[in-house]
Design an enzyme around this catalytic site. Structure first.
Site, short mmCIF file in Angstrom:
data_model
loop_
_atom_site.label_atom_id
_atom_site.label_comp_id
_atom_site.label_asym_id
_atom_site.label_seq_id
_atom_site.Cartn_x
_atom_site.Cartn_y
_atom_site.Cartn_z
N GLU A 501 0.83 -1.21 0.00
CA GLU A 501 0.00 0.00 0.00
C GLU A 501 0.87 1.27 0.00
O GLU A 501 0.56 2.25 0.68
CB GLU A 501 -0.98 0.00 1.18
CG GLU A 501 -2.12 -0.98 1.02
CD GLU A 501 -3.20 -0.83 2.06
OE1 GLU A 501 -3.13 0.13 2.87
OE2 GLU A 501 -4.11 -1.66 2.09
N GLY A 502 1.94 1.26 -0.77
CA GLY A 502 2.85 2.39 -0.83
C GLY A 502 4.00 2.17 0.12
O GLY A 502 3.85 2.22 1.34
#
Length: 828
Positions: A501-502
């Site tokens: 997620e990043g």
């Protein structure tokens, strides 16, 4: 003399007006009054005084908007437009996703505490609490993490069936489609409890309830798509995955190379208008077992079959697993945490346009969908899983450090261990506070993009620190994998949360401050929008208002920063009068300093600030530390401000605000414009670095709260799987800790009255207990109790060993056959 007094009074008035953020006209009136008083009461007029009257006239003219625009704002707007960095459509959509909440207040330099105080405390409905107490507890009891991670490399079939039938994949699906429709806070609490037991299970539950088909359908799907898919997803008849990341772009989702070309093709025996898809994805959770695939790709219409645009943009679609050209089923193996995850490929896969989520009218809206949902999702799944792991680690480590003895003392009483445990407890409290308060804000309608990024980065990083400390305290017990190890797999899983997620490096360096400086600053976005306004007259007028508002804002923050730094914010009014009052004041002080340095950085570096990632990252850290300290104070208030929590709250706030100070200091040490850095240092640190990290004695008080039976341990137990059931090490640890209160005095009696006097000569505790009983130092009941305590402690301390073949992972049936031929593993 009179003139000097008037000058002093004028300076005081200017400082007061700036501190209170009075408008430009108030400064003008104050300057006029001071000059008139000086002329009437002071010395004869001089050349200098004439110059002051000229400056006063200029100040009055600045209050005339048309003249101000013509002379200052309009010319500067042209320069501003040239300095403004280019912004792509994807960057603009990312900036516009979500809402501005408490993060915006921290950018003002004068946060409105009533906004945070008015936010409702998170609560669980009766239905949600029953789910946590019922199906969640039952599920946790079914999980054997060593069997899952070593023998099966998967959840058992019975657990998969339980997840589907009990609605674990339907937490966010509305009830009208057969889902549970839980609040964001309840969704988070479910993940916390599952993560305290099994990372594999928690990850498996998190993904269908996070960014993926169900969430995208709920927010963007057509009614036909919702009616078909959502009930099937809620019942577990369909298993979803969402394919975004590919081998060439990684975190740069806007550069997706996967394509969908508009064309005609065959679908269920007839020719329809659709998309021919080619894609290569990896790291896709649930892909190996998914039956429906959410796919992000770039959509093209080279024949202009849909309109004038050839490059339609990033689009999201739902495609069935069994289509010709789809390659699916192989697995990745993420650090021995065997949740279903794998690659996904498609070659010339044809689907109708109706497969686009939201239908053809939302073609090209995929990037907006993704960033809007990530603006919320980042503050739920990974922070919740990390918090669950940290809570379990803190709960276990406190008990283990109490019952594990070295040099005739619990290891938790050694100062070095004590400070590690204090850090674990403090960081875990920060993590849970941030999770609880932020998810409650989501339930009240906020979509806090910047706080979500703060939680994703800092909560997972704090989880990494807690895992390291837990391992350090447990030593060899934490290293040796096996059924008796309750730390190892959680420790191995930490880089997964850091990466997905990043990636955390990207989140810290580019997202937190990069988005926050534009989204949350009260004037920057207004200035940028005004410059880009096609209506030039309206744009210039709005730019003028924003520009002069920004100038007054920056001057006010400079004054506020200097005064609060010099006075240590002791006289700053805040809504709290109790023992946490000083922390509210310190957040105010750092908010003003942060806002001032932010404006200085944007003024002197301009668009170059985007490339100065280390400056941006440190400013993001300052924002994050203030946000997290605010969450700690709000969480404490939400819980009724229990007195026994005060040492933890104080440790958390001191640690966070000390980090804020150090990062501000690092910004100024590394600021490219050295003269401006010197000016900023005077305004931010006029007395030097005055804030200190938590004291050792405070750490000792915090550690004691988990080394003994306390309200703190009871509060942690309510959030995790702590049931005193066979196979649950957390329950066994708690039983041993409770027994320690009675056993430790008996053990001390044996040592002092028996071993030290030479009457008891046995070297091991069981032998010492028997001799002490024979000598009358212990009665029968005391001897049995101490022996039982020793057995419980040794059951916990023992680690596993294996026959050679048991260490080779393989099919469970093969291992069972091998085990029948050799002795079983035994704890040692």
């Amino acid at each position: 003399m009179t003139g000097a007094i008037i000058t002093i009074l004028f300076v005081v008035a200017v400082v007061y007006l700036a501190y209170r953020r009075m408008p430009l006209i108030a400064f003008t009136v104050a300057a006029t009054a001071a000059l008139l008083a000086d002329s009437l009461l002071g010395s004869p007029p001089a050349v200098g005084e004439a110059l002051l009257w000229v400056l006063l006239l200029a100040l009055w003219l600045l209050n005339l908007a048309p003249l101000r625009i013509a002379l200052i704002s309009a010319p500067f707007m042209k320069t501003y437009r040239r300095l403004l960095p280019a912004m792509s459509d994807t960057e603009r959509e990312a900036l516009e996703a979500g809402t501005v909440w408490w993060d915006g207040e921290l950018f003002t330099g004068q946060p409105n505490w009533s906004k945070l105080a008015s936010a409702r405390a998170p609560t669980l409905s009766a239905e949600e609490q029953a789910f946590l107490d019922g199906p969640c507890e039952t599920l946790c009891g079914k999980l054997d993490d060593f069997d899952i991670t070593h023998r099966r490399a998967d959840l058992p079939p019975a657990v998969w069936d339980y997840l589907k039938t009990q609605g674990f994949f339907a937490l966010i699906i509305p009830k009208r489609y057969g889902g549970l429709e839980f609040s964001t806070y309840a969704h988070s609490c479910v993940l916390v409890k599952l993560a305290s037991r099994s990372v594999t299970c928690a990850s498996t539950v998190a993904v269908p309830n996070s960014l993926g088909p169900a969430e995208l359908l709920v927010h963007y799907g057509t009614e036909e798509q919702k009616s078909y898919y959502l009930p099937r997803l809620a019942r577990g008849e369909e298993i979803p995955c969402f394919a975004l990341t590919g081998p060439r772009v990684g975190s740069d989702a806007a550069a997706i190379p996967d394509t969908g070309v508009v064309c005609h093709g065959q679908w269920q025996g007839r020719e329809v208008l659709g998309l021919r898809l080619n894609f290569s994805k990896r790291y896709i959770t649930l892909a190996p077992v998914a039956t429906v695939i959410g796919l992000a790709f770039r959509m093209f219409d080279p024949q202009r079959l849909l309109g004038e645009r050839a490059d339609i943009g990033i689009t999201c679609a739902l495609i069935p697993r069994n289509l010709p050209g789809v390659e699916i089923g192989r697995r990745h193996f993420p650090l021995n945490i065997p949740f279903q995850n794998g690659p996904l490929h498609g070659r010339d896969v044809f689907v109708p346009l109706d497969c686009i989520i939201g239908g053809p009218k939302l073609a090209g809206s995929g990037w907006r969908m993704l960033v809007e949902q990530l603006s919320v999702g980042r503050c739920i799944s990974l922070p919740s899983n990390a918090t669950g792991g940290a809570l379990a680690a803190s709960y276990a480590t406190g008990a283990y450090a109490r019952i594990r003895r070295q040099f005739n003392a619990p290891v938790g009483r050694f100062e070095g261990v004590e400070q590690a445990i204090a850090r674990m407890v403090g960081l875990t409290y920060v993590m849970d506070a941030a999770r609880s308060v932020t998810t409650a804000a989501v339930d009240q309608g906020e979509r806090p993009a910047v706080p979500a990024a703060i939680l994703k980065y800092h909560v997972t990083e704090m989880g990494r620190q807690v895992a390291d400390d837990a391992m350090d305290v447990h030593g060899g017990k934490g290293i040796m994998l096996g059924p008796h190890n309750y730390l190892g797999r959680g420790y191995q899983s930490i880089p997964i949360a850091i990466t997905v997620e990043g990636a955390n490096i990207l989140t810290r360096n580019l997202i937190i401050f990069g988005q926050g400086a534009i989204r949350c600053h009260p004037y920057v976005r207004r200035e940028m929008n005004a410059v880009r306004d096609d209506d030039r007259k309206r744009g210039v007028a709005e730019f003028d208002r924003a520009l002069f508002g920004h100038m007054g804002f920056a001057f006010s923050n400079a004054v506020r920063s200097l005064l609060m730094a010099f006075t240590l914010a002791r006289w700053q009014r805040v809504p709290e009068s109790g023992p946490t009052r000083r922390y509210y004041q310190h957040i105010e002080r750092f908010s003003a300093s942060f806002a001032f340095v932010t404006d200085l950085a944007m003024l002197t570096l301009g668009g170059y600030l985007k490339k100065k990632e280390t400056i941006s990252a440190r400013l993001g850290d300052v924002l994050s530390m203030m946000y997290l300290a605010s969450m700690v104070l709000k969480h404490h208030r939400n819980r009724g401000q229990p007195a026994e929590e005060l040492p933890i709250v104080e440790w958390c706030c001191r640690w966070l605000l000390y980090q804020a100070q150090e990062q501000l200091h690092s910004v100024l040490r590394n600021f490219p414009n050295r003269p401006m850095a010197a000016v900023a240092r005077l305004m931010v640190f006029p007395r030097g670095l005055t804030y200190f990290a938590p004291a050792d004695r405070l750490g000792r008080r915090v550690a004691e709260l988990v080394l003994t039976r306390s309200a703190t341990r009871a509060a942690i137990a309510r959030l995790i799987y702590s049931a005193a059931e066979p196979g649950n090490p957390l329950g066994a640890l708690q039983r041993a800790l409770e027994l320690a209160d009675v056993a430790e005095p008996l053990e001390r009696r044996v040592r002092v009255e028996g071993v030290k006097t030479g009457r008891v000569t046995a070297l091991d505790l069981p032998g010492q207990i028997e001799q002490a009983r024979a000598l009358g130092l212990l009665d029968e009941q005391e001897a049995r109790l101490l022996a039982d305590y020793d057995r419980q402690v040794m059951d916990i301390i023992n680690v596993d060993d294996f026959a050679a073949h048991e260490l080779a992972a393989g099919p469970a049936d093969d291992l069972a056959a091998q085990a029948a031929r050799e002795p079983a593993a035994a704890p040692s």
